[in-house]
Design a protein around this motif. Structure first.
Motif, PDB file in Angstrom:
ATOM      1  N   THR A  28       1.642  -7.420   8.566  1.00 39.77           N
ATOM      2  CA  THR A  28       2.469  -6.279   8.972  1.00 39.77           C
ATOM      3  C   THR A  28       2.286  -5.998  10.455  1.00 39.77           C
ATOM      4  O   THR A  28       3.252  -5.742  11.186  1.00 39.77           O
ATOM      5  CB  THR A  28       2.108  -5.030   8.157  1.00 39.77           C
ATOM      6  OG1 THR A  28       2.217  -5.322   6.763  1.00 39.77           O
ATOM      7  CG2 THR A  28       3.036  -3.871   8.501  1.00 39.77           C
ATOM      8  N   PHE A 194       7.206  -8.991   3.575  1.00 42.71           N
ATOM      9  CA  PHE A 194       7.799  -8.529   2.318  1.00 42.71           C
ATOM     10  C   PHE A 194       7.268  -9.357   1.148  1.00 42.71           C
ATOM     11  O   PHE A 194       6.834  -8.817   0.119  1.00 42.71           O
ATOM     12  CB  PHE A 194       9.315  -8.641   2.409  1.00 42.71           C
ATOM     13  CG  PHE A 194      10.046  -8.178   1.186  1.00 42.71           C
ATOM     14  CD1 PHE A 194      10.484  -6.871   1.079  1.00 42.71           C
ATOM     15  CD2 PHE A 194      10.295  -9.057   0.129  1.00 42.71           C
ATOM     16  CE1 PHE A 194      11.165  -6.436  -0.059  1.00 42.71           C
ATOM     17  CE2 PHE A 194      10.961  -8.632  -1.008  1.00 42.71           C
ATOM     18  CZ  PHE A 194      11.392  -7.320  -1.102  1.00 42.71           C
ATOM     19  N   LEU A 195       7.285 -10.674   1.308  1.00 43.72           N
ATOM     20  CA  LEU A 195       6.832 -11.549   0.225  1.00 43.72           C
ATOM     21  C   LEU A 195       5.332 -11.400  -0.024  1.00 43.72           C
ATOM     22  O   LEU A 195       4.884 -11.413  -1.182  1.00 43.72           O
ATOM     23  CB  LEU A 195       7.155 -13.004   0.568  1.00 43.72           C
ATOM     24  CG  LEU A 195       8.657 -13.345   0.683  1.00 43.72           C
ATOM     25  CD1 LEU A 195       8.837 -14.777   1.149  1.00 43.72           C
ATOM     26  CD2 LEU A 195       9.358 -13.110  -0.645  1.00 43.72           C
ATOM     27  N   ALA A 198       4.651  -8.121  -1.829  1.00 44.75           N
ATOM     28  CA  ALA A 198       5.076  -8.242  -3.224  1.00 44.75           C
ATOM     29  C   ALA A 198       4.080  -9.076  -4.031  1.00 44.75           C
ATOM     30  O   ALA A 198       3.714  -8.718  -5.161  1.00 44.75           O
ATOM     31  CB  ALA A 198       6.466  -8.875  -3.286  1.00 44.75           C
ATOM     32  N   LEU A 289       9.346  -0.981   4.361  1.00 38.71           N
ATOM     33  CA  LEU A 289       9.213  -2.369   3.938  1.00 38.71           C
ATOM     34  C   LEU A 289       8.200  -2.494   2.801  1.00 38.71           C
ATOM     35  O   LEU A 289       8.465  -3.158   1.790  1.00 38.71           O
ATOM     36  CB  LEU A 289       8.762  -3.227   5.120  1.00 38.71           C
ATOM     37  CG  LEU A 289       8.488  -4.701   4.824  1.00 38.71           C
ATOM     38  CD1 LEU A 289       9.793  -5.438   4.551  1.00 38.71           C
ATOM     39  CD2 LEU A 289       7.754  -5.359   5.994  1.00 38.71           C
ATOM     40  N   SER A 293       9.138  -3.550  -1.097  1.00 34.33           N
ATOM     41  CA  SER A 293       8.597  -4.780  -1.677  1.00 34.33           C
ATOM     42  C   SER A 293       7.677  -4.475  -2.851  1.00 34.33           C
ATOM     43  O   SER A 293       7.696  -5.184  -3.871  1.00 34.33           O
ATOM     44  CB  SER A 293       7.851  -5.570  -0.605  1.00 34.33           C
ATOM     45  OG  SER A 293       6.792  -4.803  -0.050  1.00 34.33           O
ATOM     46  N   VAL A 296       9.834  -3.458  -5.892  1.00 38.41           N
ATOM     47  CA  VAL A 296      10.470  -4.626  -6.508  1.00 38.41           C
ATOM     48  C   VAL A 296       9.452  -5.441  -7.301  1.00 38.41           C
ATOM     49  O   VAL A 296       9.714  -5.861  -8.443  1.00 38.41           O
ATOM     50  CB  VAL A 296      11.133  -5.505  -5.426  1.00 38.41           C
ATOM     51  CG1 VAL A 296      11.602  -6.825  -6.029  1.00 38.41           C
ATOM     52  CG2 VAL A 296      12.307  -4.774  -4.796  1.00 38.41           C
ATOM     53  N   ALA A 297       8.265  -5.645  -6.717  1.00 35.05           N
ATOM     54  CA  ALA A 297       7.252  -6.480  -7.357  1.00 35.05           C
ATOM     55  C   ALA A 297       6.740  -5.875  -8.654  1.00 35.05           C
ATOM     56  O   ALA A 297       6.669  -6.547  -9.688  1.00 35.05           O
ATOM     57  CB  ALA A 297       6.085  -6.702  -6.392  1.00 35.05           C
TER      58      ALA A 297
END
Length: 304
Positions: A28, A194-195, A198, A289, A293, A296-297
């Protein structure tokens, strides 16, 4: 919700996944540092454009003995041709566009040339008669330089009319490419952040799958289960965002202001105000962000 319980779950998650939290903080920090650098670079470009465009002049070069072209068929510009250009500059047609102008003869051009290229051996081979006599014109609106170019380019004795902004445009084009490159790298790093966030959240949820199973059995809502994981990602990203903001302030203070501004006092540079303006943008971007993420995860994990 029982906030004490949620905060306890957040603390447990952070302690269990210290290495992954550090990786989230670092990615980050790096990604938002590129974002901040791109914003500050664009601010610097805009500031330099405003500063230099106001100072850009239109140069009206008179013919020398070695000049070519139809306007210079008679050789070096004579006194009548120089006076005709001055009369045109003073005419009611051009005067509303002109802030001020001055004339530079051979000797003045030679003195300025020697100062500009003081350490260059070429000064030994240049004589005053090789340098053009020039009218230097400051316009009220530099964007209206085409008026002078069209009015004076065809006059006898005029070798050429040049807008100095054309040279600046080349420099700013290079700087814009550097800014776009920084933005592209920043976007790639944001996708990586982001990935990574997550993945970190999903691994954290997997390590606590028994607790999550118990929570579901006792009727805990999805919102209650999801909140600690989202907060974990937000906290890690917040630390990285603050570090990125601090890096921007440090770069502007110690590199731009203390180094570049002193080494290049003839131009304008961004200040701490610009850096402080970027800091909340980076923090907000990092938090959003991370929250997105993580949301969603953990949502996808609970559906599995």
């Amino acid at each position: 919700m029982r906030f004490a319980l949620i905060l306890g779950e957040v603390g447990t998650g952070l302690r269990r996944n210290v290495s992954m939290v550090i990786s989230v903080v670092l990615v980050t920090f790096i990604s938002l540092t590129f974002v901040g650098a791109a914003i500050l670079m664009q601010s610097q470009i805009n500031q330099m454009k405003n500063f230099w465009y106001d100072k850009a002049q239109v140069a009206i070069y008179m013919c020398t003995a070695t000049s070519g072209g139809d306007n210079c068929a008679g050789g070096e510009a004579n006194a009548d041709q120089i006076a005709a250009v001055k009369a045109q500059l003073d005419s009611p047609t051009l005067q509303p566009f002109i802030q001020q102008y001055y004339f530079e003869d051979h000797e003045q051009a030679y003195e300025n040339f020697k100062k500009q290229f003081a350490d260059n051996p070429v000064t030994a081979y240049v004589t005053p008669d090789l340098l053009s006599q020039t009218y230097w014109v400051n316009l009220k609106d530099p964007q209206q330089s085409d008026v002078l170019v069209e009015s004076l380019s065809g006059m006898p004795g005029v070798d050429g009319v040049t807008d100095q902004r054309s040279y600046l445009e080349q420099i700013f084009s290079i700087l814009n490419i550097a800014s776009i490159t920084a933005i592209a790298i920043a976007l790639i790093m944001l996708v990586a952040a982001f990935l990574l966030i997550a993945t970190t959240i999903r691994l954290s949820a997997f390590s606590r799958r028994r607790e999550l199973g118990i929570m579901r059995l006792v009727g805990a809502s999805n919102r209650f289960i999801q909140t600690p994981f989202i907060l974990e990602g937000v906290i890690a990203a917040l630390i990285g965002s603050v570090l990125a903001g601090a890096a921007m302030v440090a770069i502007v203070k110690f590199f731009v202001q203390d180094q570049l501004a002193k080494a290049l006092p003839f131009t304008s540079f961004i200040g701490l105000g610009d850096a402080l303006f970027v800091v909340p943008i980076l923090i907000l971007l990092g938090v959003l962000l991370a929250a997105l993420s993580a949301k969603v995860a953990i949502t996808r994990y609970l559906k599995v």
